[in-house]
Structure formats: structure tokens, C-alpha cells
Scaffold this motif. Structure first.
Motif, mmCIF file in Angstrom:
data_model
loop_
_atom_site.group_PDB
_atom_site.id
_atom_site.type_symbol
_atom_site.label_atom_id
_atom_site.label_comp_id
_atom_site.label_asym_id
_atom_site.label_seq_id
_atom_site.Cartn_x
_atom_site.Cartn_y
_atom_site.Cartn_z
ATOM 1 N N UNK A 162 -7.937 -9.102 -3.119
ATOM 2 C CA UNK A 162 -6.638 -9.406 -3.732
ATOM 3 C C UNK A 162 -6.021 -8.144 -4.331
ATOM 4 N N UNK A 186 -2.546 -6.278 -3.072
ATOM 5 C CA UNK A 186 -1.414 -5.992 -3.954
ATOM 6 C C UNK A 186 -1.074 -4.501 -3.956
ATOM 7 N N UNK A 216 0.925 -3.836 -0.846
ATOM 8 C CA UNK A 216 2.296 -4.366 -1.010
ATOM 9 C C UNK A 216 3.116 -3.405 -1.866
ATOM 10 N N UNK A 217 2.512 -2.952 -2.968
ATOM 11 C CA UNK A 217 3.199 -2.022 -3.873
ATOM 12 C C UNK A 217 3.596 -0.744 -3.132
ATOM 13 N N UNK A 255 6.459 -1.505 -0.680
ATOM 14 C CA UNK A 255 7.711 -1.680 -1.424
ATOM 15 C C UNK A 255 8.266 -0.314 -1.828
ATOM 16 N N UNK A 256 7.373 0.592 -2.179
ATOM 17 C CA UNK A 256 7.770 1.945 -2.563
ATOM 18 C C UNK A 256 8.296 2.723 -1.346
ATOM 19 N N UNK A 303 -1.711 5.183 -3.765
ATOM 20 C CA UNK A 303 -2.019 3.911 -4.451
ATOM 21 C C UNK A 303 -3.496 3.551 -4.303
ATOM 22 N N UNK A 310 -5.850 5.607 -6.364
ATOM 23 C CA UNK A 310 -5.843 5.179 -7.769
ATOM 24 C C UNK A 310 -6.590 3.858 -7.950
ATOM 25 N N UNK A 340 -16.603 -5.178 -11.378
ATOM 26 C CA UNK A 340 -17.340 -6.234 -10.680
ATOM 27 C C UNK A 340 -18.777 -5.822 -10.364
ATOM 28 N N UNK A 378 -2.449 -14.453 -9.271
ATOM 29 C CA UNK A 378 -2.198 -13.085 -8.817
ATOM 30 C C UNK A 378 -1.772 -13.040 -7.345
ATOM 31 N N UNK A 379 -2.057 -14.118 -6.595
ATOM 32 C CA UNK A 379 -1.855 -14.070 -5.144
ATOM 33 C C UNK A 379 -0.390 -13.865 -4.765
ATOM 34 N N UNK A 398 -9.181 -7.318 -12.620
ATOM 35 C CA UNK A 398 -8.208 -6.235 -12.440
ATOM 36 C C UNK A 398 -7.010 -6.799 -11.689
ATOM 37 N N UNK A 439 -3.591 -5.930 -9.971
ATOM 38 C CA UNK A 439 -2.786 -4.827 -9.435
ATOM 39 C C UNK A 439 -1.370 -5.343 -9.218
ATOM 40 N N UNK A 440 -0.402 -4.621 -9.753
ATOM 41 C CA UNK A 440 0.994 -5.051 -9.652
ATOM 42 C C UNK A 440 1.534 -4.793 -8.254
ATOM 43 N N UNK A 441 2.432 -5.683 -7.793
ATOM 44 C CA UNK A 441 3.099 -5.474 -6.500
ATOM 45 C C UNK A 441 4.355 -4.631 -6.664
ATOM 46 N N UNK A 442 4.621 -4.235 -7.888
ATOM 47 C CA UNK A 442 5.773 -3.399 -8.211
ATOM 48 C C UNK A 442 5.710 -2.085 -7.419
ATOM 49 N N UNK A 443 6.865 -1.553 -6.953
ATOM 50 C CA UNK A 443 6.817 -0.286 -6.195
ATOM 51 C C UNK A 443 6.124 0.845 -6.948
ATOM 52 N N UNK A 444 6.196 0.851 -8.281
ATOM 53 C CA UNK A 444 5.455 1.858 -9.043
ATOM 54 C C UNK A 444 4.069 1.299 -9.340
ATOM 55 N N UNK A 445 3.061 1.910 -8.730
ATOM 56 C CA UNK A 445 1.697 1.374 -8.819
ATOM 57 C C UNK A 445 1.207 1.287 -10.271
ATOM 58 N N UNK A 461 -1.836 -1.049 -12.736
ATOM 59 C CA UNK A 461 -2.840 -2.109 -12.767
ATOM 60 C C UNK A 461 -3.149 -2.458 -14.222
#
Lengths: 258, 140
Positions: free
Chosen positions: A60, A64, A67-68, A71-72, A85, A88, A99, B55-56, B119, B121-127, B129
């Protein structure tokens, strides 16, 4: 031994029982204290989860992150955004040791279509626009009882298809477009749609002065119409779409007179 | 001689009694621990699944980035089974706490508590978490 024998003697048997009773009392109290300690609030560690759930959580997170990055990259960011990404993300998991013990590695797809794991195919005039990012991951998990190595790929793709035609209405042309939005091949909704048409090699946004109308059918299909004054037979139209994840994609189509 | 034998028997009896008491306590202790570990593990698993579900579609990071703590609390309330209390704390990548108000639906004191570390992680263009600590307990 002599002392024991003395104690075991008839006269001292009472004293011995007291000693034994004390021993029993000490044993019971220490055992009770132990039971109390172990049955007290026990914070469960994350390693208590089934390993399948940990893998899902890491998947997951990597999804994400992809996707980020897309989008960028699709909104003017650099195509190396995906590798940055994921670097990081790997560091974050490693430093936080969230985990348990594991090692996550990745490689981004580089082939004739993908550069640094990103594909932006927008310029064709066949009505197809694709924004995609692709990365392969390897997760090595070493729990206390099991060791797992898992390879998986994350492919995030936003696609739009565009079809259109125009009809003559007096001196104007009515342009009718049908746009479909897909996320990973499944129909998806758009967050924002902007419509453009070409005039003398320049893209002009269609707006209310063009009687622009966008009908959302709620199933990923959008019917768009607008009116323009032009003398050319075909009208070049372009649709710019942001999907709900913030990924940008555009498609161009030549609308011929029906 | 007779008295000596009687004393030895008493010692044996006493030790047998100790053995019985000790073994019964040991068995009960192990059973209690096993049961509680399983319960705690189940609760942690439920919490992790709730966070993953949220989060999905990116809504977990949306709640965090907009500071919509009451919305996050209500959504978790809906996702978690009835009778489960929770307390959630959100940290950024530098482990600085972000939520400026408590995200909880009850008191977790003096209860069996399970912990989940997730954890997001954001889907926002600016990475970006976030590290989320979710503590859960069954209301008794």
C-alpha cells in the motif's frame, strides 16, 4: 542431616511443617506476582500481525509513493520523481523499522516507452492519452519464525480515450466529444476536465462563451459539447483531465464533420 | 523410628502439595497469557486493516493534511467494530507529533491494549509520509 533428622523427629515435626508452609506461601506469592506481571497490559508488537498483512501494508505504501510520483511527473515535475520517491520510502521504512526486520528494494522500468519508470503519452491525435508509472519491488522479510521474499510490481496508469465529431449549425460548428477515464484499466472519475480547441495552431480554452457543457454520467464517461466559429472542415480538440488521485493526462482528437 | 518415618511422609506430602499448587498456577498463567496475546493480536490486526482501508484511496493522508481530526475520528469509529476504543497519534517524517487534538473515542486506561504502527504515504505530488500509532482496546 543431623538437623533434619532432629526436625523430623516427633517433637520437631510441627516446626518443620511451619517451614514447609512458609515455603509454600513464598512459592504461591511469587507465582501470583509472576502471573500478575505477565497478564498485565501487554503491548502487542507489530510482529504479531499475520505476515500477509504486513506485506499488504508495505504494498500500500509503495503504491501510494508511485501515485505521488506520477502526479508530480504528470504536472510538470521531473521524471526522476519516481526514483526519488521510492528512495525516500525505502529509507523511511528502514529507519523506522516499522514492520520488523525486512529489506525493500526497487527498480523502475526503463524501456522503449518508459523513461525512469514514467510514461507520458499525450501528443498523438488518435484520441488516446496515457500517464503511467511502473516499478518492480522486492521485499525480503525476516520475522522470528518465517522468512519471506516477495516480488511485486506496481503499475499506476491513468488513461483517457476521446472520440468526437462536429455538426454544422448555421455559421457555427457544434463539437461533440465523448471522453472516458480509466485507472489501471477500470473506469474512473475525473476531478477536473478542461476543454481546448485549436485555432490557427493555438490552443484556446472552451468556456461558457462557447456554450460549453460537460455531462458526467458517473461511470467514467463524460459527454462534452461546445460551439465554435470556424471555416475549417475538421476541428482539433484537446481534453485535459486530472483524475481523483491528482494525475494529469490529456488527449487530442480531430473532429470531422458528421 | 516410627516418628521419624511419619515426619518424612509429612515432608513428602508437603512437597507434593507445593508441586500441585505450583503446577496448577503455572498452567493457568500460561493459558491466560496465550489467550491475551491472541486477543491483542486480533485487535492489532483489525486496527491495521482499518488503517489500510482508509489509506487505499488516499483519504487517510487527506484527513491528516487538512487537519480534519474530527473527520478521521468519526471514520475510524465507523470502520472499527463496536465496543473498540482507540487512540490515534500522527507523526510526520521527523517524528514530530502533528495532531493538535486527541483522536480518540474513549479511555484506554486499565485495559488490554493493542498497538499498531503504520506508515501512511501521501498520494500528494509532493512526497510525504506520516507515522501513525493506533492504540486499541476492547471496552469491557
Amino acid at each position: 542431616m543431623k538437623g533434619l533428622k532432629k526436625l523430623a523427629g516427633a517433637k520437631s515435626s510441627g516446626q518443620l511443617l511451619i517451614v514447609v508452609a512458609l515455603a509454600i506461601a513464598i512459592l504461591i506469592s511469587t507465582t501470583t506476582a509472576y502471573v500478575y506481571e505477565v497478564s498485565r497490559e501487554k503491548p502487542s508488537s507489530t510482529q504479531d500481525y499475520p505476515i500477509a498483512e504486513l506485506i499488504q501494508a508495505v504494498k500500500q505504501g509503495s503504491r501510494n509513493a508511485v501515485i505521488s510520483a506520477l502526479a508530480n511527473a504528470s504536472t510538470g515535475g521531473e521524471k526522476r520523481a519516481l526514483a526519488l520517491n521510492l528512495d525516500r520510502l525505502v529509507q523511511a521504512y528502514k529507519s523506522l523499522n516499522v514492520y520488523g526486520l525486512y529489506y525493500l528494494s526497487y527498480n523502475v522500468l526503463n524501456d522503449s516507452r518508459y523513461v525512469n519508470g514514467v510514461l507520458l503519452s499525450w501528443e498523438d491525435t488518435d484520441g488516446l492519452g496515457v500517464s503511467s508509472a511502473y516499478a518492480n519491488f522486492t521485499l525480503k522479510f525476516s520475522g522470528l519464525t518465517e522468512k519471506t521474499t516477495l516480488s511485486y510490481a506496481i503499475n499506476i496508469t491513468t488513461t483517457i480515450t476521446l472520440e468526437g465529431h462536429c455538426t454544422l449549425n448555421g455559421s457555427e460548428k457544434i463539437v461533440n466529444l465523448t471522453c472516458q477515464v480509466f485507472n489501471e484499466g477500470k473506469t474512473a472519475l475525473a476531478k477536473n476536465i478542461t476543454v481546448y480547441y485549436e485555432v490557427n495552431g493555438r490552443w484556446v480554452p472552451a468556456n461558457s462563451s462557447n456554450n460549453l457543457s460537460i455531462t458526467d454520467y458517473g461511470n467514467g464517461i463524460y459527454a462534452i459539447s461546445f460551439t465554435i466559429s470556424t471555416e475549417s472542415d475538421a476541428v482539433q480538440a484537446s481534453i485535459h483531465v486530472y483524475d481523483l488521485r491528482g494525475i494529469f493526462v490529456k488527449a487530442n482528437v480531430a473532429c470531422n464533420q458528421a | 523410628m516410627k516418628n521419624q518415618k511419619r515426619g518424612q511422609i509429612r515432608i513428602i506430602e508437603a512437597f507434593l502439595a507445593v508441586l500441585i499448587v505450583f503446577s496448577s498456577l503455572a498452567i493457568s498463567a500460561s493459558l491466560t497469557t496465550e489467550r491475551k496475546t491472541t486477543e491483542s493480536s486480533d485487535l492489532a490486526s483489525i486496527g491495521l486493516q482499518a488503517l489500510m482501508k482508509l489509506d487505499s484511496d488516499g483519504s487517510l493522508s487527506d484527513y491528516i493534511e487538512t487537519g480534519n481530526w474530527s473527520g478521521l475520528r468519526e471514520t475510524l469509529n465507523l470502520l472499527l467494530p463496536e465496543g473498540v476504543s482507540f487512540n490515534l497519534t500522527v507523526y510526520d517524517g521527523d517524528m514530530q507529533q502533528i495532531n493538535n487534538e486527541a483522536i480518540t473515542n474513549g479511555n484506554l486506561d486499565s485495559q488490554e491494549v493493542a498497538s499498531v504502527k503504520y506508515v501512511c504515504v501521501s498520494q500528494n505530488p509532493n512526497f510525504k509520509y506520516y507515522v501513525i500509532y493506533l492504540r486499541l482496546a476492547v471496552v469491557k
